[in-house]
Design a protein around this motif. Structure first.
Motif, PDB file in Angstrom:
ATOM      1  N   SER A 279       0.817  -1.220   0.000  1.00  0.00           N
ATOM      2  CA  SER A 279       0.000   0.000   0.000  1.00  0.00           C
ATOM      3  C   SER A 279       0.845   1.262   0.000  1.00  0.00           C
ATOM      4  O   SER A 279       0.362   2.331  -0.341  1.00  0.00           O
ATOM      5  N   SER A 280       2.115   1.177   0.397  1.00  0.00           N
ATOM      6  CA  SER A 280       2.934   2.388   0.494  1.00  0.00           C
ATOM      7  C   SER A 280       3.146   3.038  -0.869  1.00  0.00           C
ATOM      8  O   SER A 280       3.535   4.193  -0.958  1.00  0.00           O
ATOM      9  N   VAL A 281       2.853   2.309  -1.929  1.00  0.00           N
ATOM     10  CA  VAL A 281       2.929   2.882  -3.265  1.00  0.00           C
ATOM     11  C   VAL A 281       1.842   3.955  -3.433  1.00  0.00           C
ATOM     12  O   VAL A 281       2.019   4.942  -4.133  1.00  0.00           O
ATOM     13  N   PHE A 282       0.701   3.768  -2.729  1.00  0.00           N
ATOM     14  CA  PHE A 282      -0.458   4.644  -2.918  1.00  0.00           C
ATOM     15  C   PHE A 282      -0.739   5.592  -1.759  1.00  0.00           C
ATOM     16  O   PHE A 282      -1.222   6.690  -1.969  1.00  0.00           O
ATOM     17  N   VAL A 283      -0.508   5.153  -0.535  1.00  0.00           N
ATOM     18  CA  VAL A 283      -0.831   5.984   0.632  1.00  0.00           C
ATOM     19  C   VAL A 283       0.349   5.990   1.601  1.00  0.00           C
ATOM     20  O   VAL A 283       1.115   5.028   1.675  1.00  0.00           O
ATOM     21  N   ASP A 284       0.449   7.075   2.368  1.00  0.00           N
ATOM     22  CA  ASP A 284       1.549   7.195   3.324  1.00  0.00           C
ATOM     23  C   ASP A 284       1.290   6.424   4.608  1.00  0.00           C
ATOM     24  O   ASP A 284       2.214   5.910   5.228  1.00  0.00           O
ATOM     25  N   ALA A 285       0.034   6.354   5.031  1.00  0.00           N
ATOM     26  CA  ALA A 285      -0.281   5.713   6.312  1.00  0.00           C
ATOM     27  C   ALA A 285      -0.248   4.191   6.167  1.00  0.00           C
ATOM     28  O   ALA A 285      -0.613   3.658   5.116  1.00  0.00           O
ATOM     29  N   PRO A 286       0.189   3.490   7.201  1.00  0.00           N
ATOM     30  CA  PRO A 286       0.116   2.026   7.172  1.00  0.00           C
ATOM     31  C   PRO A 286      -1.347   1.579   7.145  1.00  0.00           C
ATOM     32  O   PRO A 286      -2.200   2.200   7.783  1.00  0.00           O
ATOM     33  N   VAL A 287      -1.635   0.551   6.392  1.00  0.00           N
ATOM     34  CA  VAL A 287      -3.009   0.069   6.288  1.00  0.00           C
ATOM     35  C   VAL A 287      -3.076  -1.387   6.738  1.00  0.00           C
ATOM     36  O   VAL A 287      -2.071  -2.092   6.799  1.00  0.00           O
ATOM     37  N   VAL A 288      -4.298  -1.817   7.061  1.00  0.00           N
ATOM     38  CA  VAL A 288      -4.506  -3.162   7.570  1.00  0.00           C
ATOM     39  C   VAL A 288      -5.738  -3.769   6.900  1.00  0.00           C
ATOM     40  O   VAL A 288      -6.662  -3.057   6.509  1.00  0.00           O
ATOM     41  N   PHE A 289      -5.711  -5.048   6.743  1.00  0.00           N
ATOM     42  CA  PHE A 289      -6.840  -5.823   6.231  1.00  0.00           C
ATOM     43  C   PHE A 289      -7.657  -6.248   7.443  1.00  0.00           C
ATOM     44  O   PHE A 289      -7.118  -6.822   8.387  1.00  0.00           O
ATOM     45  N   ARG A 290      -8.955  -5.940   7.450  1.00  0.00           N
ATOM     46  CA  ARG A 290      -9.773  -6.197   8.629  1.00  0.00           C
ATOM     47  C   ARG A 290     -11.067  -6.899   8.220  1.00  0.00           C
ATOM     48  O   ARG A 290     -11.709  -6.503   7.243  1.00  0.00           O
ATOM     49  N   GLN A 291     -11.435  -7.915   8.991  1.00  0.00           N
ATOM     50  CA  GLN A 291     -12.698  -8.610   8.766  1.00  0.00           C
ATOM     51  C   GLN A 291     -13.498  -8.649  10.055  1.00  0.00           C
ATOM     52  O   GLN A 291     -12.954  -8.943  11.116  1.00  0.00           O
ATOM     53  N   TYR A 292     -14.785  -8.375   9.942  1.00  0.00           N
ATOM     54  CA  TYR A 292     -15.709  -8.493  11.069  1.00  0.00           C
ATOM     55  C   TYR A 292     -16.544  -9.740  10.838  1.00  0.00           C
ATOM     56  O   TYR A 292     -17.040  -9.950   9.733  1.00  0.00           O
ATOM     57  N   TYR A 293     -16.700 -10.543  11.864  1.00  0.00           N
ATOM     58  CA  TYR A 293     -17.413 -11.800  11.659  1.00  0.00           C
ATOM     59  C   TYR A 293     -18.397 -12.104  12.784  1.00  0.00           C
ATOM     60  O   TYR A 293     -18.322 -11.554  13.882  1.00  0.00           O
ATOM     61  N   CYS A 294     -19.334 -13.013  12.479  1.00  0.00           N
ATOM     62  CA  CYS A 294     -20.345 -13.435  13.443  1.00  0.00           C
ATOM     63  C   CYS A 294     -19.678 -14.234  14.570  1.00  0.00           C
ATOM     64  O   CYS A 294     -18.908 -15.152  14.294  1.00  0.00           O
ATOM     65  N   PRO A 295     -20.009 -13.914  15.835  1.00  0.00           N
ATOM     66  CA  PRO A 295     -19.426 -14.670  16.947  1.00  0.00           C
ATOM     67  C   PRO A 295     -19.999 -16.081  17.063  1.00  0.00           C
ATOM     68  O   PRO A 295     -19.446 -16.916  17.774  1.00  0.00           O
ATOM     69  N   GLY A 296     -21.094 -16.352  16.346  1.00  0.00           N
ATOM     70  CA  GLY A 296     -21.702 -17.666  16.444  1.00  0.00           C
ATOM     71  C   GLY A 296     -21.232 -18.634  15.371  1.00  0.00           C
ATOM     72  O   GLY A 296     -20.876 -19.771  15.655  1.00  0.00           O
ATOM     73  N   CYS A 297     -21.232 -18.189  14.108  1.00  0.00           N
ATOM     74  CA  CYS A 297     -20.919 -19.103  13.006  1.00  0.00           C
ATOM     75  C   CYS A 297     -19.700 -18.656  12.203  1.00  0.00           C
ATOM     76  O   CYS A 297     -19.333 -19.316  11.248  1.00  0.00           O
ATOM     77  N   PHE A 298     -19.103 -17.536  12.585  1.00  0.00           N
ATOM     78  CA  PHE A 298     -17.864 -17.026  11.980  1.00  0.00           C
ATOM     79  C   PHE A 298     -18.030 -16.632  10.518  1.00  0.00           C
ATOM     80  O   PHE A 298     -17.040 -16.502   9.793  1.00  0.00           O
ATOM     81  N   THR A 299     -19.260 -16.420  10.071  1.00  0.00           N
ATOM     82  CA  THR A 299     -19.462 -15.872   8.734  1.00  0.00           C
ATOM     83  C   THR A 299     -18.926 -14.438   8.715  1.00  0.00           C
ATOM     84  O   THR A 299     -19.221 -13.654   9.617  1.00  0.00           O
TER      85      THR A 299
END
Ligand code: ZN
Length: 89
Positions: free
Chosen positions: A60-80
């Motif tokens: 990502s440093s090619v496009f933005v100066d700030a460090p970026v992260v990949f984030r996923q939110y999921y169901c606590p019951g079935c992990f979808t």
């Protein structure tokens, strides 16, 4: 009387004694928060951009100066996975 409606593909809503109750449409797990806040209450996973898949350019440093992260939110019951984002860390 219990009626429910869909908030989106993964989240449903019903009213229990006048209180909004959100639930996973896949496993019926109740979710904390309102339709505006439930996402921030979900368990989440964070990892490097390289885990987002080949469609996401890993340096990502090619496009933005700030460090970026990949984030996923999921169901606590079935992990979808309900939501995936690439955001500044
Ligand atoms: Zn679920």
């Amino acid at each position: 009387m219990a009626t429910s409606e869909r908030v989106n593909e993964n989240v449903g809503r019903r009213f229990d004694n006048g209180n909004e109750v959100l639930f996973c449409t896949h496993c019926n797990q109740e979710l904390q928060g309102s339709s505006a806040t439930y996402l921030s209450n979900l368990p989440r996973y964070e990892g490097p951009l390289s885990e987002a898949g080949p469609q996401v350019f890993a340096d990502s440093s090619v496009f933005v100066d700030a460090p970026v992260v990949f984030r996923q939110y999921y169901c606590p019951g079935c992990f979808t996975v309900f939501h995936t984002e690439v955001v500044p860390s």
